[in-house]
Design a protein around this motif. Structure first.
Motif, PDB file in Angstrom:
ATOM      1  N   UNK A   5       0.832  -1.209   0.000  1.00 45.85           N
ATOM      2  CA  UNK A   5       0.000   0.000   0.000  1.00 45.85           C
ATOM      3  C   UNK A   5       0.862   1.252   0.000  1.00 45.85           C
ATOM      4  N   UNK A   6       1.967   1.215   0.750  1.00 41.62           N
ATOM      5  CA  UNK A   6       2.869   2.380   0.811  1.00 41.62           C
ATOM      6  C   UNK A   6       3.497   2.644  -0.557  1.00 41.62           C
ATOM      7  N   UNK A   7       3.999   1.561  -1.180  1.00 39.33           N
ATOM      8  CA  UNK A   7       4.632   1.705  -2.507  1.00 39.33           C
ATOM      9  C   UNK A   7       3.614   2.210  -3.540  1.00 39.33           C
ATOM     10  N   UNK A   8       2.404   1.639  -3.457  1.00 39.46           N
ATOM     11  CA  UNK A   8       1.355   2.053  -4.408  1.00 39.46           C
ATOM     12  C   UNK A   8       1.006   3.526  -4.231  1.00 39.46           C
ATOM     13  N   UNK A   9       0.994   3.985  -2.967  1.00 45.88           N
ATOM     14  CA  UNK A   9       0.676   5.392  -2.718  1.00 45.88           C
ATOM     15  C   UNK A   9       1.754   6.313  -3.290  1.00 45.88           C
ATOM     16  N   UNK A  39      -4.199   2.922 -11.648  1.00 43.32           N
ATOM     17  CA  UNK A  39      -3.873   1.540 -11.250  1.00 43.32           C
ATOM     18  C   UNK A  39      -3.190   1.508  -9.875  1.00 43.32           C
ATOM     19  N   UNK A  40      -2.232   2.452  -9.682  1.00 41.22           N
ATOM     20  CA  UNK A  40      -1.540   2.465  -8.381  1.00 41.22           C
ATOM     21  C   UNK A  40      -2.481   2.854  -7.250  1.00 41.22           C
ATOM     22  N   UNK A  41      -3.452   3.720  -7.555  1.00 38.49           N
ATOM     23  CA  UNK A  41      -4.418   4.098  -6.526  1.00 38.49           C
ATOM     24  C   UNK A  41      -5.286   2.901  -6.123  1.00 38.49           C
ATOM     25  N   UNK A  42      -5.683   2.111  -7.140  1.00 40.05           N
ATOM     26  CA  UNK A  42      -6.491   0.914  -6.850  1.00 40.05           C
ATOM     27  C   UNK A  42      -5.692  -0.076  -5.991  1.00 40.05           C
TER      28      UNK A  42
END
Length: 294
Positions: A5-9, A39-42
Motif C-alpha cells: 500500500x505504501x509503494x502504491x501510494x 492503477x496504483x491508486x487501486x
C-alpha cells in the motif's frame, strides 16, 4: 498499512505529477500517466483493505482471578491432622491410674480418648481371678479384690470396669496360674471397660511375670458350719463359712461357663475320716454331703 500500500501510494503521487506535466505540455503521455496513476491508486486501496482484515480481534475476556491458598490455613489443617494422631491419654500409666483417669473424663470424651490409643500395647498388673483355656481374667486393683469368682463379678457387674480379660497368644503361659496370683502382663488395647457395665480386653497378650499367692490353710468343717451352708451359695461364701478353701476332687467344663461343675472336699471335725463334700455348678452350690461330722 502494508508495504504494498505504501509503494502504491508513492507511485500514485509520481504518476499524478507526471500526468499533470504531460497534461500541461499537451503530449500523448498524459493518458498513459493517468491510467498508471489510477492503477496504483487501486492497488493502494486494496493494500489498505488487506491490512484492516489482518488486525487482531480484541476480546473483552478478563484473566480469571485465582485465590491463593493462605499459608496459615494450610498450616492449621496440617496441625489439626497431627493433633488428631496424638494419644489423648498416657498408656504408660498403671491400670488403676489409667482407668481412673479415663473414668474421670466426661462420658462423651471417654470413647474418643480410648480410640486415640486403641491397639497400642500397654503393660499392666493385677490379681488373677481365674485362668481359662486361652484367656486370663485379672482384677486390676488387687487391694479391692475379695476373692470373687469371674461368674460372680460378671453377674453383679459392679466391679466389671476393673476387670481385664487378657487374650493370650500362647496358651501355655496360663499353666500354673491360680486365683489370687499376682501377674504382670502386656497386650494390645482392644476394648475399654465401662464402670458397672463392661470389662477391658487386651489382645495378643503375654504374661510378663507372676507371683504365686501364698497357700491358704484348708478349713476344717464342723456339723454346725455344715448346717449353715445352703444350696445356691457361691464357693466363696461356703469357703468363708468354713474358714478356708477346699480340695478340688473333680471338675467338668471350663471355668466361667455356666455349666462348669466342680466338687470340693473338706476335712471334718469328729470321728475318724470325717469330711464333707460340696458340688458347685456355675459357682452355685447344687449338692452337699457329709460323713462323721460333730
Amino acid at each position: 498499512m502494508t508495504a504494498i500500500a505504501v509503494i502504491a501510494l508513492l507511485a500514485f503521487f509520481v504518476f499524478f505529477v507526471l500526468w499533470a506535466i504531460a497534461l500541461i505540455k499537451k503530449n500523448d503521455k498524459a493518458k498513459k500517466m493517468f491510467l498508471f496513476g489510477l492503477a496504483t491508486f487501486i492497488i493502494f486501496v486494496i493494500g489498505i483493505s488487506v491490512a484492516d482484515t489482518q488486525k487482531p480481534t480484541e476480546t473483552n475476556s478478563k484473566p480469571v482471578a485465582t485465590t491463593p491458598v493462605k499459608e496459615k490455613e494450610v498450616t492449621t489443617a496440617q496441625k489439626e491432622q497431627t493433633d488428631a494422631k496424638k494419644p489423648l491419654i498416657d498408656t504408660s500409666l498403671p491400670f488403676d491410674k489409667f482407668s481412673s483417669t479415663l473414668f474421670a473424663m466426661p462420658v462423651s470424651k471417654q470413647g474418643e480418648t480410648f480410640d486415640s490409643v486403641r491397639n497400642q500395647v500397654v503393660k499392666w498388673s493385677g490379681v488373677v481371678i481365674e485362668a481359662g483355656s486361652s484367656s486370663l481374667y485379672v482384677y486390676g486393683k488387687p487391694a479391692d479384690y475379695n476373692g470373687e469368682s469371674w461368674s460372680d463379678i460378671s453377674a453383679e457387674k459392679k466391679k466389671l470396669g476393673d476387670v481385664v480379660i487378657v487374650k493370650v497368644s500362647d496358651r501355655s503361659e496360663l499353666n500354673g496360674l491360680n486365683q489370687g496370683d499376682i501377674v504382670s502382663f502386656s497386650g494390645e488395647l482392644g476394648s475399654r471397660g465401662v464402670k458397672g457395665e463392661s470389662n477391658w480386653k487386651l489382645y495378643n497378650g503375654k504374661i510378663e511375670g507372676r507371683t504365686v499367692a501364698e497357700p491358704q490353710n484348708s478349713g476344717t468343717i464342723t456339723k454346725a458350719k455344715y448346717n449353715k451352708i445352703k444350696n445356691g451359695m457361691t464357693y466363696e461364701e461356703v469357703s468363708k463359712i468354713i474358714g478356708g478353701p477346699g480340695e478340688a476332687l473333680s471338675e467338668v467344663g471350663e471355668k466361667g461357663d455356666k455349666y462348669y461343675t466342680v466338687m470340693y472336699s473338706y476335712q471334718g471335725e469328729g470321728g475318724l475320716g470325717a469330711n464333707a463334700n460340696f458340688t458347685f455348678q456355675g459357682n452355685k452350690l447344687q449338692a452337699k454331703a457329709q460323713f462323721g461330722l460333730e
